[in-house]
Design a protein around this motif. Structure first.
Motif, PDB file in Angstrom:
ATOM      1  N   LYS A 279       0.780  -1.229   0.071  1.00 52.55           N
ATOM      2  CA  LYS A 279       0.009   0.069  -0.065  1.00 52.55           C
ATOM      3  C   LYS A 279       0.999   1.189   0.019  1.00 52.55           C
ATOM      4  O   LYS A 279       2.107   1.368   0.651  1.00 52.55           O
ATOM      5  N   ASP A 280       0.322   2.400  -0.640  1.00 54.97           N
ATOM      6  CA  ASP A 280       1.227   3.485  -0.890  1.00 54.97           C
ATOM      7  C   ASP A 280       1.294   4.098   0.680  1.00 54.97           C
ATOM      8  O   ASP A 280       0.344   4.178   1.407  1.00 54.97           O
ATOM      9  N   ILE A 281       2.449   4.921   0.798  1.00 54.92           N
ATOM     10  CA  ILE A 281       2.857   5.473   2.080  1.00 54.92           C
ATOM     11  C   ILE A 281       3.983   6.526   1.688  1.00 54.92           C
ATOM     12  O   ILE A 281       4.587   6.477   0.720  1.00 54.92           O
ATOM     13  N   VAL A 282       3.845   7.640   2.600  1.00 52.99           N
ATOM     14  CA  VAL A 282       4.928   8.593   2.396  1.00 52.99           C
ATOM     15  C   VAL A 282       5.670   8.676   3.668  1.00 52.99           C
ATOM     16  O   VAL A 282       5.023   8.725   4.788  1.00 52.99           O
ATOM     17  N   ILE A 283       7.043   8.545   3.442  1.00 55.65           N
ATOM     18  CA  ILE A 283       7.863   8.347   4.584  1.00 55.65           C
ATOM     19  C   ILE A 283       8.859   9.616   4.368  1.00 55.65           C
ATOM     20  O   ILE A 283       9.669   9.740   3.638  1.00 55.65           O
ATOM     21  N   CYS A 284       9.080  10.458   5.698  1.00 55.93           N
ATOM     22  CA  CYS A 284      10.264  11.253   5.837  1.00 55.93           C
ATOM     23  C   CYS A 284      11.044  10.686   6.828  1.00 55.93           C
ATOM     24  O   CYS A 284      10.554  10.412   7.884  1.00 55.93           O
ATOM     25  N   CYS A 285      12.466  10.803   6.442  1.00 46.44           N
ATOM     26  CA  CYS A 285      13.344  10.083   7.364  1.00 46.44           C
ATOM     27  C   CYS A 285      14.599  11.135   7.538  1.00 46.44           C
ATOM     28  O   CYS A 285      15.219  11.758   6.365  1.00 46.44           O
ATOM     29  N   MET A 286      15.045  11.498   8.656  1.00 42.81           N
ATOM     30  CA  MET A 286      16.113  12.477   8.793  1.00 42.81           C
ATOM     31  C   MET A 286      17.385  11.690   8.917  1.00 42.81           C
ATOM     32  O   MET A 286      17.492  10.577   9.022  1.00 42.81           O
ATOM     33  N   ASP A 287      18.425  12.384   8.433  1.00 46.18           N
ATOM     34  CA  ASP A 287      19.707  11.919   8.333  1.00 46.18           C
ATOM     35  C   ASP A 287      20.832  12.732   9.481  1.00 46.18           C
ATOM     36  O   ASP A 287      21.102  13.767   9.402  1.00 46.18           O
ATOM     37  N   PHE A 288      21.348  11.735  10.550  1.00 50.33           N
ATOM     38  CA  PHE A 288      22.235  12.556  11.455  1.00 50.33           C
ATOM     39  C   PHE A 288      23.331  13.039  10.987  1.00 50.33           C
ATOM     40  O   PHE A 288      24.063  13.771  11.447  1.00 50.33           O
ATOM     41  N   ALA A 289      23.880  12.066   9.840  1.00 48.92           N
ATOM     42  CA  ALA A 289      25.172  12.475   9.465  1.00 48.92           C
ATOM     43  C   ALA A 289      25.218  14.071   8.939  1.00 48.92           C
ATOM     44  O   ALA A 289      26.203  14.412   8.509  1.00 48.92           O
ATOM     45  N   PHE A 290      24.234  14.586   8.282  1.00 44.73           N
ATOM     46  CA  PHE A 290      24.013  15.883   7.876  1.00 44.73           C
ATOM     47  C   PHE A 290      24.052  17.019   9.093  1.00 44.73           C
ATOM     48  O   PHE A 290      22.899  16.982   9.594  1.00 44.73           O
ATOM     49  N   ILE A 291      25.077  17.613   9.352  1.00 41.35           N
ATOM     50  CA  ILE A 291      25.025  18.500  10.619  1.00 41.35           C
ATOM     51  C   ILE A 291      24.168  17.918  11.716  1.00 41.35           C
ATOM     52  O   ILE A 291      23.265  18.745  12.183  1.00 41.35           O
ATOM     53  N   GLY A 292      24.304  16.814  12.141  1.00 45.17           N
ATOM     54  CA  GLY A 292      23.673  16.350  13.272  1.00 45.17           C
ATOM     55  C   GLY A 292      22.017  16.138  13.196  1.00 45.17           C
ATOM     56  O   GLY A 292      21.308  16.325  14.145  1.00 45.17           O
ATOM     57  N   GLY A 293      21.632  16.034  12.042  1.00 44.99           N
ATOM     58  CA  GLY A 293      20.323  16.033  11.523  1.00 44.99           C
ATOM     59  C   GLY A 293      19.406  17.107  12.102  1.00 44.99           C
ATOM     60  O   GLY A 293      18.308  17.190  12.355  1.00 44.99           O
ATOM     61  N   SER A 294      20.316  18.466  12.171  1.00 47.07           N
ATOM     62  CA  SER A 294      19.610  19.575  12.599  1.00 47.07           C
ATOM     63  C   SER A 294      18.484  20.036  11.816  1.00 47.07           C
ATOM     64  O   SER A 294      18.365  19.903  10.525  1.00 47.07           O
ATOM     65  N   MET A 295      17.601  20.854  12.353  1.00 48.35           N
ATOM     66  CA  MET A 295      16.135  21.112  11.717  1.00 48.35           C
ATOM     67  C   MET A 295      16.325  22.342  11.245  1.00 48.35           C
ATOM     68  O   MET A 295      16.270  23.439  12.353  1.00 48.35           O
ATOM     69  N   GLY A 296      16.393  22.818  10.131  1.00 50.59           N
ATOM     70  CA  GLY A 296      16.475  24.333   9.541  1.00 50.59           C
ATOM     71  C   GLY A 296      15.052  24.100   8.586  1.00 50.59           C
ATOM     72  O   GLY A 296      14.338  23.440   8.764  1.00 50.59           O
ATOM     73  N   SER A 297      15.327  25.489   7.799  1.00 52.19           N
ATOM     74  CA  SER A 297      14.111  25.751   6.918  1.00 52.19           C
ATOM     75  C   SER A 297      13.705  24.659   5.860  1.00 52.19           C
ATOM     76  O   SER A 297      12.775  24.258   5.756  1.00 52.19           O
ATOM     77  N   VAL A 298      14.949  23.914   5.449  1.00 57.35           N
ATOM     78  CA  VAL A 298      14.385  23.104   4.346  1.00 57.35           C
ATOM     79  C   VAL A 298      13.860  21.759   4.989  1.00 57.35           C
ATOM     80  O   VAL A 298      13.009  21.264   4.287  1.00 57.35           O
ATOM     81  N   VAL A 299      14.510  21.204   6.248  1.00 59.21           N
ATOM     82  CA  VAL A 299      13.961  20.035   6.714  1.00 59.21           C
ATOM     83  C   VAL A 299      12.410  20.330   6.988  1.00 59.21           C
ATOM     84  O   VAL A 299      11.500  19.657   6.543  1.00 59.21           O
TER      85      VAL A 299
END
Length: 289
Positions: free
Chosen positions: A120-140
């Motif tokens: 079944k269809d699904i949307v998954i968003c996954c963070m990557d800690f390797a990119f600046i500690g998985g920090s949440m900026g505007s793009v995230v």
């Protein structure tokens, strides 16, 4: 004494060309000291078979685990951060971004995929800690918001896999705005009657915890993951109290009511889709043997 125990000639006699170096990444050593071959680790969902330690992995590995046959369409793949504040600490923010992109092959700290999981269809968003500690900026924040919009458009469930050190200080208030932005989008997802499963992995901290990571219809985690807002040292210094054993571990957070379940990584695909079927009151799908 024979040459078995005493060198006849001093110095290393093997030429550089003849040396047999162990390839990098062939072995993995867990924090408890257990040694496992990297190939065996990958086959075991990146969990050490010796001590069940869940190794920190990124979006590539989670997509492999959750999407059927690892087939998915990546959404907003080229979206990357700018530097509106002209921020500079030990190095310019633009240079830090370029270095992170070159090192990781990622454009920012989150990826979004659309595909099928257990058919079944699904949307998954996954963070990557390797990119600046998985920090949440505007793009995230923007990619998560767009991912939710896509789930609403396609009328499919949304899964968020958090792995973050918190808001990205180099974007200051712009990062903090993402907490409200993503929370508002999740409210729209709820209004559309679509399930939201939040998976908190190691570590899930800061503004991420203060927003979308704890807003799931079902909040789940992996064993031993660090989940909290401020780090243990900051909490201890602020409160002036000794912290209980296991403080901010997934098991501690579950016991105190902030998580619904802890799932072993090998069971993630089955469990996430089980919760989705239950929420939607649909027949429960079974994973292929």
């Amino acid at each position: 004494m024979t040459a078995w125990f005493k060198r006849k000639e001093k110095g290393i006699q093997t030429s550089t060309e003849e040396k047999k170096d162990t390839p990098k990444g062939l072995w993995y050593k867990s924090p408890t000291g257990k040694i496992v071959e990297s190939e065996d680790l990958a086959k075991n969902f990146y969990v050490s078979p010796e001590d069940d330690y869940h190794v920190r992995i990124g979006s590539k590995e989670y997509f492999q685990i959750l999407f059927d046959d690892n087939k998915f369409t990546e959404l907003d793949a080229k979206l990357s951060s700018k530097d509106p504040l002209k921020f500079e600490d030990t190095k310019k923010y633009v240079d830090r971004l370029k270095a992170a992109q070159k090192k990781t092959g990622l454009t920012d700290a989150v990826r979004t995929g659309f595909g099928k999981s257990l058919g079944k269809d699904i949307v998954i968003c996954c963070m990557d800690f390797a990119f600046i500690g998985g920090s949440m900026g505007s793009v995230v924040g923007e990619k998560i918001a767009r991912g939710i919009d896509y789930a609403i458009k396609k009328k499919v469930p949304f899964v968020m896999i958090s792995k973050s050190g918190g808001a990205r200080m180099m974007e200051a208030a712009l990062s903090l705005m993402q907490l409200a932005k993503t929370s508002a989008k999740l409210a729209q997802l709820a209004d559309a009657g679509l399930p939201y499963i939040s998976l908190c992995t190691d570590p899930t901290t800061g503004g991420t915890t203060a927003s979308y990571a704890m807003l799931g219809d079902i909040n789940i985690s992996e064993p031993g993951a660090l989940i909290g807002f401020a780090g243990p040292r900051v909490v201890k210094d602020t409160t002036g109290k000794e912290l209980p054993e296991g403080f901010q571990s997934a098991e501690f957070v579950l016991e105190h009511g902030f998580l619904d379940f802890i799932s072993h990584r090998k069971d993630l695909k089955k469990n996430i889709n089980l919760y989705i079927d239950l929420i939607q009151n649909q027949p429960i799908r079974k994973a292929k043997a």
